[in-house]
Write an enzyme that holds these catalytic residues in place. Sequence first.
Site, short mmCIF file in Angstrom:
data_model
loop_
_atom_site.label_atom_id
_atom_site.label_comp_id
_atom_site.label_asym_id
_atom_site.label_seq_id
_atom_site.Cartn_x
_atom_site.Cartn_y
_atom_site.Cartn_z
N SER A 13 0.82 -1.21 0.00
CA SER A 13 0.00 0.00 0.00
C SER A 13 0.86 1.26 0.00
CB SER A 13 -0.96 0.00 1.20
OG SER A 13 -0.25 0.07 2.42
N LYS A 65 23.71 -13.31 3.38
CA LYS A 65 23.08 -12.00 3.21
C LYS A 65 23.85 -11.12 2.24
CE LYS A 65 21.47 -8.06 5.91
NZ LYS A 65 20.41 -7.99 6.89
N MET A 90 10.75 -6.17 5.18
CA MET A 90 10.89 -6.81 6.48
C MET A 90 12.27 -7.44 6.70
SD MET A 90 8.05 -5.89 7.56
CE MET A 90 8.05 -6.68 9.16
N ARG A 91 13.30 -6.79 6.17
CA ARG A 91 14.66 -7.28 6.38
C ARG A 91 15.56 -6.12 6.79
NH1 ARG A 91 15.40 -12.24 4.81
NH2 ARG A 91 17.66 -12.01 4.92
N LEU A 92 16.53 -6.41 7.66
CA LEU A 92 17.53 -5.42 7.98
C LEU A 92 18.45 -5.20 6.78
CD1 LEU A 92 18.71 -6.31 11.61
CD2 LEU A 92 17.48 -4.25 10.88
N ILE A 93 18.76 -3.96 6.51
CA ILE A 93 19.68 -3.63 5.43
C ILE A 93 21.11 -3.83 5.94
CG2 ILE A 93 20.47 -1.83 3.86
CD1 ILE A 93 17.67 -2.81 3.26
N HIS A 109 7.98 3.57 9.55
CA HIS A 109 7.70 2.64 10.65
C HIS A 109 6.44 3.07 11.38
CE1 HIS A 109 8.62 -0.37 13.67
NE2 HIS A 109 8.35 0.54 14.59
#
Length: 202
Positions: A13, A65, A90-93, A109
């Site tokens: 969205s 990763k 939904m992943r850490l950079i 967020h």
Amino acid sequence: MRRMAVFASGTGSNFEAIVRAAHSGQIPAEVVLLVCDRPGAPVVAKAQAAGIPVFVAAPKTFPDKAAYERAVLARLHEKDVTFIALAGYMRLIGPTLLNAYPERIVNIHPSLLPAFPGRNAIARALEAGVKVTGVTIHYVDSGIDSGPIIAQRAVEILEGDTVETLSERIHRVEHVLYPETLARLLKKENPMGITYAKERMF
């Protein structure tokens, strides 16, 4: 005009809100790539319907990763991307992307950070019994929702709110605040500057 990638993992969205704002000229950028880590996520079909190229791959299919992020980075370079907006990614950079795009990756967020970082922020706000939560846009660093804050907007928690009702109101705010903030950042002569990092828009 700047070339932007949007990273998303879910329904998309906020991706749609960013694309609409870019098409209308509100955001002075072209969305040239969707990066998605979940094959089959609804956002993929939305990007395809909008004619936006997609890079979608499950990170678990890569050795580690760093290998996954190198594949992403190659596609970003192929599309000449200069700015990245995370929208429900939904992943850490990791350092591969952070080093390639210093202070050019932003995230949204669903809380007033530093309160309730990480997953399930809306449910955790309800469980905590706070009266106000909201939306934060921040620069991305190596931590969990810990980068410098760019903008915030409060959302009151009403008596009888559920995760669903509160989520709906938060999403409405997100779909306005994120395009507004991206527009302000990207219209600056130096959009990666930290001028807005201490600004909170309530």
